[in-house]
Scaffold this active site. Structure first.
Site, PDB file in Angstrom:
ATOM      1  CD  GLU A   1      -2.741   1.175   2.579  1.00 48.90           C
ATOM      2  OE1 GLU A   1      -2.359   0.500   3.562  1.00 48.90           O
ATOM      3  OE2 GLU A   1      -3.774   1.886   2.596  1.00 48.90           O
TER       4      GLU A   1
ATOM      5  CG  ASP B   1     -10.600   2.016   6.655  1.00 43.28           C
ATOM      6  OD1 ASP B   1     -10.847   1.352   7.665  1.00 43.28           O
ATOM      7  OD2 ASP B   1      -9.540   1.900   5.996  1.00 43.28           O
TER       8      ASP B   1
HETATM    9  N1  ADE Z   1      -6.413  -0.039   8.944  1.00 43.52           N
HETATM   10  C1  ADE Z   1      -7.580   0.373   8.466  1.00 43.52           C
HETATM   11  N2  ADE Z   1      -7.445   0.725   7.180  1.00 43.52           N
HETATM   12  C2  ADE Z   1      -6.157   0.498   6.826  1.00 43.52           C
HETATM   13  C3  ADE Z   1      -5.394   0.645   5.643  1.00 43.52           C
HETATM   14  N3  ADE Z   1      -5.928   1.097   4.509  1.00 43.52           N
HETATM   15  N4  ADE Z   1      -4.088   0.332   5.667  1.00 43.52           N
HETATM   16  C4  ADE Z   1      -3.527  -0.123   6.790  1.00 43.52           C
HETATM   17  N5  ADE Z   1      -4.200  -0.284   7.929  1.00 43.52           N
HETATM   18  C5  ADE Z   1      -5.505   0.009   7.951  1.00 43.52           C
HETATM   19 ZN    ZN Z   2      -7.242  -1.912   4.697  1.00 42.11          ZN
END
Ligand code: ADE
Ligand code: ZN
Length: 347
Positions: free
Chosen positions: A207, A286
């Site tokens: 990410e 999220d």
């Molecule tokens: N916790 C909640 N969303 C997240 C994300 N996108 N990356 C890492 N940890 C997370």
């Molecule tokens: Zn996540």
């Protein structure tokens, strides 16, 4: 005109009712500001916001850590089993409205046990909502417990110990929170123990972290899926391996935009992933914090990249093939997508 559709409106209608699975959803990240205020009142918790508008205005992030600071603060209003039930039921109603037929939900037990909330309270509230929803919507679900990677492996081990009485309700373990500086290697032993317990394995990787973290997730954690995986694209050999192994990536377009993983949604690498043969899926991560549930993610990326009917069908199919459902259940969902894709008979 989008390929396979008469108009962008027709594509939007197609996305809205396309049967899909959501494989990357943090239940705490579905806490809408309205429910945050309600729970703060119910539990007499002070929050540093005077209005819903103020909360939404605070959701401007320049990286993952910016978001995580607010996310951990937000979940502080969750105290009772009923709170976790209400949170989960609200998400499931939204998912049902988005034609989600199967969901694999992440939760962050350490975000709650560190505040004195019992592990059992969290699991009981979430699973009661999952059970009720299965009955009312016919939606199926799996539950994945994530370890917070900014904490130690010993703390992850203690969390796995706490989960042992509830393993009949927990299907997998994952790894989330601050990625850079906390590589998968840090958690090799606890993931080996989880695998030995028969749990499925996923990890956020690539990410913000480098392709080497994706490799570690594959080789050291032996993941069944990669969450995000964007930065894999920087390593052609890794891309070839992920494609050859049929490794599912749970991609989250609006999350990537809000956390500045991509500068513009038009630069999102989703089509590049599909063209490279990667088993990419679309998810909301999220949704309360990033501006939309799963259909909003499909819609945003479809508009920005002008996704075709075939590409949308591939994404939906990938969401079921990459799930932890049985082969029979996967086949049933894939048949429903085939039926959805067939043109209506002319009369
Ligand atoms: N916790 C909640 N969303 C997240 C994300 N996108 N990356 C890492 N940890 C997370
Ligand atoms: Zn996540």
């Amino acid at each position: 005109m989008p390929d396979g559709f008469a108009s962008t409106e027709e594509r939007a209608t197609f996305i809205a009712a396309l049967p899909k699975a959501e494989l990357h959803l943090h239940i705490e990240g579905s806490l809408e500001p309205e429910l945050m205020f309600e729970l703060a009142q119910r539990n007499h918790v002070a929050i540093p916001f005077a209005s819903i508008e103020e909360v939404r205005a605070a959701y401007a992030f320049s990286n993952l850590q910016d978001f995580l600071d607010i996310y951990y603060q937000g979940m502080g209003v969750l105290h009772t089993e009923q709170d976790f039930y209400d949170l989960t039921a609200a998400y499931l109603a939204r998912a049902n409205a988005d034609a989600v037929r199967h969901v694999e939900i992440f939760f962050d037990p350490q975000g709650h046990t560190a505040r004195g909330i019992a592990f059992e309270t969290v699991v009981a509230g979430i699973t009661r909502a999952l059970d009720d929803t299965a009955a009312s919507y016919g939606m199926t679900s799996k539950l994945i417990m994530c370890f917070l990677r900014h904490l130690s492996e010993a703390e992850a081990e203690a969390t796995l110990d706490e989960a042992l009485p509830f393993l009949d309700r927990i299907d997998g373990v994952g790894l989330d929170s601050s990625e850079v500086g906390h590589p998968p290697a840090k958690f090799e032993h606890v993931f080996a123990r989880a695998r030995g317990l028969g749990l499925k394995i996923v990890a956020h990787a690539g990410e913000e972290g480098p392709p080497a973290y994706v490799l570690e997730a594959l080789d050291l954690l032996k993941v069944d899926r990669i969450d995000h995986g964007n930065r894999s694209l920087e390593d052609p050999a890794l891309v070839a391996r992920l494609a050859a192994e049929g490794m599912t990536l749970t991609v989250c377009p609006l999350s990537n935009l809000k956390l500045c993983v991509v500068g513009d949604i038009a630069d999102h690498p989703l089509r590049t992933m599909l063209d490279a043969g990667l088993a990419a899926t679309v998810n909301s991560d999220d949704p309360s914090y990033f501006g939309g549930y799963v259909n909003a993610n499909y819609q945003a990326v479809a508009d920005a990249l002008d996704l075709s009917r075939d590409e949308l069908l591939t994404l939906a199919r990938n969401s079921f093939t990459g799930s932890f459902l049985s082969d029979a259940d996967k086949a049933r969902h894939l048949a429903a997508i085939d039926a959805y894709a067939r043109p209506a008979p002319r009369v």
